[in-house]
Design an enzyme around this catalytic site. Structure first.
Site, mmCIF file in Angstrom:
data_model
loop_
_atom_site.group_PDB
_atom_site.id
_atom_site.type_symbol
_atom_site.label_atom_id
_atom_site.label_comp_id
_atom_site.label_asym_id
_atom_site.label_seq_id
_atom_site.Cartn_x
_atom_site.Cartn_y
_atom_site.Cartn_z
ATOM 1 N N SER A 258 0.778 -1.243 0.059
ATOM 2 C CA SER A 258 0.111 0.121 0.081
ATOM 3 C C SER A 258 0.957 1.211 -0.022
ATOM 4 O O SER A 258 1.894 1.125 0.253
ATOM 5 C CB SER A 258 -0.828 0.077 1.265
ATOM 6 O OG SER A 258 -0.170 0.205 2.353
ATOM 7 N N LYS A 259 0.222 2.364 -0.305
ATOM 8 C CA LYS A 259 1.079 3.552 -0.290
ATOM 9 C C LYS A 259 1.608 3.816 1.073
ATOM 10 O O LYS A 259 2.583 4.543 1.262
ATOM 11 C CB LYS A 259 0.138 4.913 -0.597
ATOM 12 C CG LYS A 259 0.619 6.211 -0.406
ATOM 13 C CD LYS A 259 -0.035 7.390 -1.058
ATOM 14 C CE LYS A 259 0.595 8.444 -0.783
ATOM 15 N NZ LYS A 259 1.020 8.989 0.313
ATOM 16 N N ARG A 260 0.749 3.368 2.068
ATOM 17 C CA ARG A 260 1.536 3.519 3.453
ATOM 18 C C ARG A 260 2.775 2.892 3.797
ATOM 19 O O ARG A 260 3.599 3.530 4.506
ATOM 20 C CB ARG A 260 0.511 3.154 4.451
ATOM 21 C CG ARG A 260 0.244 3.993 5.523
ATOM 22 C CD ARG A 260 -0.898 3.738 6.765
ATOM 23 N NE ARG A 260 -2.064 3.506 6.216
ATOM 24 C CZ ARG A 260 -2.619 2.487 6.546
ATOM 25 N NH1 ARG A 260 -2.450 1.600 7.715
ATOM 26 N NH2 ARG A 260 -3.889 2.074 6.003
ATOM 27 N N ASP A 263 5.262 5.212 2.324
ATOM 28 C CA ASP A 263 5.423 6.398 3.278
ATOM 29 C C ASP A 263 6.362 5.881 4.468
ATOM 30 O O ASP A 263 7.203 6.774 4.716
ATOM 31 C CB ASP A 263 4.190 6.890 3.761
ATOM 32 C CG ASP A 263 3.458 7.550 2.476
ATOM 33 O OD1 ASP A 263 3.986 7.687 1.588
ATOM 34 O OD2 ASP A 263 2.160 7.636 2.717
#
Ligand code: GLU
Length: 491
Positions: A258-260, A263
């Protein structure tokens, strides 16, 4: 029959690396079979529409070299290629199903549906609207002709009438046969209350009308496949081939990327920058060649150990047999390593035209761009590494303590003073090395000490590119100054 494939993203934000991989496999399947690669924008869910995403998707594909043969930008004979512009087509097609009795109108309000849902929960059942209970609801199967006419003036949806007791069999090229009982499939909504089609309906109708021969998409759509098959059956249409690609997993291998994750661990998950604050692979210093090559490895191999594939190469090699079933673990270090290969391969003269490289080089004199890049190229995994790899060209800098400790008690000052003499005498050309090595031999000073002292003085650390090339690049005056600075530091 011409192979026709489509990449069908919903414009709900930037393209995730998984979406880009789906686009790539579609593109490759088309090229491998001399087929057509189509971009279709699935924008019927107005609530999830995000301004700018369609442009983003188009740019991302172009950056990777996967320009669609047909799509909203360049048109084609099967358009329009935005679903929001195809409403009349869906209406016409749903009417065909209504006439056949394969679909029906439903007028239940959300309150009524919620009440039914709550009741099912109380009975510890999963709520479904289907063959087993459709006659208990307010729809065109249960109301009189007059009532239907009245209700059709208000909000309504159209549902697929799923026949009970059938085994739905679909074949996926990667996973083989998938079988589901139609008893487990709801009477899914085909046209929503806003008059627009659902994903499932528009997707099937468009795949048929656009003459798609192979549907290639992410595994998350596999559970929808039996429903899609029922829609094809309801029309009496043959279905295309299906190929569902494995999930892309987190670096840990546990769960979907996921994008998380990006990050948290500092890697991009989008090809290009999205808004101001989310850099993509391009901004992180990837070349499109590196990006494409890494993407191809996420779930595909050619059966050999080879891991380097250019787009041209892939166009010739790609095949369904090479697509794996299991999830593909994302590995940013590997992506960097693949990219490294293409950075090294790219001629220096081309690299120094790249805007991301120019941005980093701009603080150096233009006439040195080429020699700077040539000097450190081998050390670049991404173009962004150039920042760090050229740091030594800027003064002032600190000396690496551990490095200094290695030479401190080996009389480095004697070496450095001799280097100053030779720099004055021989300059920074080839003779410097020769004369320095000659002197070291005569004096019995180990070459290690000579090189370590010299390197520390020029770049402040024990690692870096070829020392004499660094010296040549810095020039005689700067080199002398740095050696003197280090003598001062040591004494
Ligand atoms: N619009 C769907 C998506 O965003 C397309 C799925 C498909 O390719 O059928 O993933």
């Amino acid at each position: 029959m011409t192979t026709r494939v489509r990449f069908a993203p919903s414009p709900t934000g930037p393209l995730h690396i998984g979406g880009l991989r789906t686009a790539l496999f579609n593109y490759l399947h088309a090229r491998k079979n001399n087929g057509v690669f189509i971009l279709r924008v699935e924008d019927t869910d107005q609530n999830r529409y995000v301004e700018g995403s369609e442009d983003y998707i188009q740019h991302a594909l172009e950056w990777c070299g996967m320009v669609p043969d047909e799509g909203p930008k360049n048109g084609g004979a099967f358009g329009p290629y935005r679903q929001s512009e195809r409403s009349s087509i869906y209406k016409e097609h749903v009417n065909l199903l209504l006439e056949k009795g394969a679909a029906y109108y439903a007028f239940d309000s959300s309150e009524e549906l919620n009440a039914a849902r709550e009741q099912a929960e109380k009975n510890k059942e999963t709520f479904r609207y289907g063959s087993q209970n459709r006659l208990q609801f307010k729809n065109s199967l249960t109301l009189s002709k007059e009532e239907i006419q009245t209700y059709l003036r208000g909000d309504y949806v159209v549902r697929l009438k799923v026949e009970p007791g059938k085994t739905v069999t679909v074949f996926d090229e990667v996973r083989g046969n998938v079988q589901v009982s139609s008893d487990l499939i709801d009477d899914k909504i085909l046209i929503k209350a806003d008059g627009l089609p659902t994903y499932h309906f528009a997707n099937v109708v468009d795949d048929k009308l656009m003459k798609i021969t192979t549907v290639i998409r992410g595994e998350e759509w596999l559970p929808s496949l039996p429903l899609h098959q029922l829609i094809y059956d309801a029309f009496g249409w043959d279905s295309p081939q299906f190929m569902h690609l494995p999930l892309i997993l987190k670096p840990s291998g546990k769960g979907k990327l996921s994008k998380r994750d990006g990050d948290k661990e500092g890697f991009p998950v989008f090809p290009l920058q999205w808004k101001q604050d989310t850099p993509g692979f391009r901004e992180m210093g990837f070349l499109p060649e590196g990006m494409v090559n890494y993407l191809a490895l996420l779930g595909w191999n050619d059966g050999s150990d080879n891991e380097f594939f250019s787009l041209k190469n892939l166009e010739a090699k790609f095949d369904v047999e090479g697509v794996q079933k299991g999830g593909a673990r994302f590995d940013y270090e590997k992506a960097r390593w693949i990219n490294h290969h293409y950075v090294i391969e790219q001629p220096t003269e081309e690299l120094i035209q790249n805007p991301y490289v120019l941005e980093i080089l701009k603080e150096f004199p233009k006439e040195k761009y080429s020699s700077i890049v040539a000097l450190v190229k081998e050390r670049l995994y991404t173009l962004k590494d150039l920042e760090q790899e050229t740091a030594f060209l800027k003064t002032p800098y600190d000396y690496d303590e551990k490095g200094v400790a290695k030479v401190r008690d080996k009389n480095p000052v004697k070496v450095l003073e001799q280097i100053c003499i030779l720099l004055e005498r021989a300059g920074v050309g080839g003779e410097l090395k020769e004369q320095l090595f000659h002197w070291a031999k005569e004096e019995g000073v180990p070459l290690g000490v000579v090189m370590q002292s010299f390197r520390l003085s020029l770049v402040g650390a024990l690692s870096g590119p070829d020392l004499f090339e660094v010296c040549a690049l810095l020039g005689k005056d700067v080199s002398l100054k740095r050696v003197q600075n280090f003598i001062n530091y040591l004494t």
